[in-house]
Design a protein around this motif. Sequence first.
Motif, PDB file in Angstrom:
ATOM      1  N   ALA A  49     -27.367  -3.005 -25.497  1.00  0.00           N
ATOM      2  CA  ALA A  49     -27.232  -3.493 -24.127  1.00  0.00           C
ATOM      3  C   ALA A  49     -26.317  -4.710 -24.105  1.00  0.00           C
ATOM      4  CB  ALA A  49     -28.604  -3.831 -23.561  1.00  0.00           C
ATOM      5  N   THR A  96     -27.327  -1.178 -19.917  1.00  0.00           N
ATOM      6  CA  THR A  96     -28.750  -1.566 -19.945  1.00  0.00           C
ATOM      7  C   THR A  96     -29.543  -0.544 -20.738  1.00  0.00           C
ATOM      8  OG1 THR A  96     -29.162  -0.401 -17.857  1.00  0.00           O
ATOM      9  CG2 THR A  96     -28.571  -2.727 -17.721  1.00  0.00           C
ATOM     10  N   ASN A 134     -21.650  -3.346 -17.299  1.00  0.00           N
ATOM     11  CA  ASN A 134     -22.868  -3.695 -18.051  1.00  0.00           C
ATOM     12  C   ASN A 134     -23.570  -2.440 -18.537  1.00  0.00           C
ATOM     13  OD1 ASN A 134     -22.679  -6.544 -17.749  1.00  0.00           O
ATOM     14  ND2 ASN A 134     -23.458  -6.367 -15.659  1.00  0.00           N
TER      15      ASN A 134
END
Length: 284
Positions: A251, A283, A281
């Motif tokens: 992550a 996750t 991003n």
Amino acid sequence: MARNRFMRPALGVFAALMLGSALVLGCSDDDDSNGSSGPTANTGSNSEEAKAVESTIRGAVDAYTAGNTDQFLNYWTEQGLMNEFGASTEEIRAAGADFFGGPPIELGEFKEIEVDEDDATAEFEFVFGTVLQPQRYSLVQEGTSWKINDTEAIDAEIPSNATKIDVDLDEFSFEFNTTGVKTNVAFALDNVGEQAHEAVLFKVPAGFTLEQLLTAGPEDDLPAGVEVVGFAGPFEAGDDGTMVFSDPITAGSYMFVCFLPDTADPAETPHAVKGMAAIFNVTQ
């Protein structure tokens, strides 16, 4: 499907990063190529010859890792060097230690090796950084040595348990849904533009920008906290390919960048300088 080639971006800071598929290469009968361990190839009816091909491919990886230019070049025909690197023996030798920079390389599984008299093909995969890169190499026998004569990158299959993200590469952008990208991800890359494009994936600190990546000088290392995760391409117009990882990525914040030159620009400005980057991003 893209044919990976030895690529060095125009920005000096990245001169040791873009090595593409050619970092795991060719064959010879050098003694130090015989002790490497790993999966055994499907050798068929030519077991001894096929084992020699596999053994010397492993030896070529050892030569690359050791930065041994002379040994490394012995694994190639001149035609093979030009096909894969677009460079001669003399030009590669002149590059010196810069030729051997970049992320670590590991050999994966050998799928098949076929030998027909003085010709051979080997299908296997290697890990470039953390990206799986299946390969098909064509070899010829010169005396008692096998040498690489041509290479072809094969698209890695996207695992059924990975989340596939479709990414369009255009002038000059990466277009994809940047929300909800998980660690167990794979990218399907499609060049919808008119120029060749590549996809270099970096892991970067939170809040990092493309401008920060581009401000490093020609003799600098990567900025603190930045690491190369993988590379795919170059993809000619209309080509597509995949970026599949050996393990789920971690992550954090990531950036896709293309460093190829703008062929419509007399100055051949790198695509990255024209803004071809995407930050997103990942996750859990």
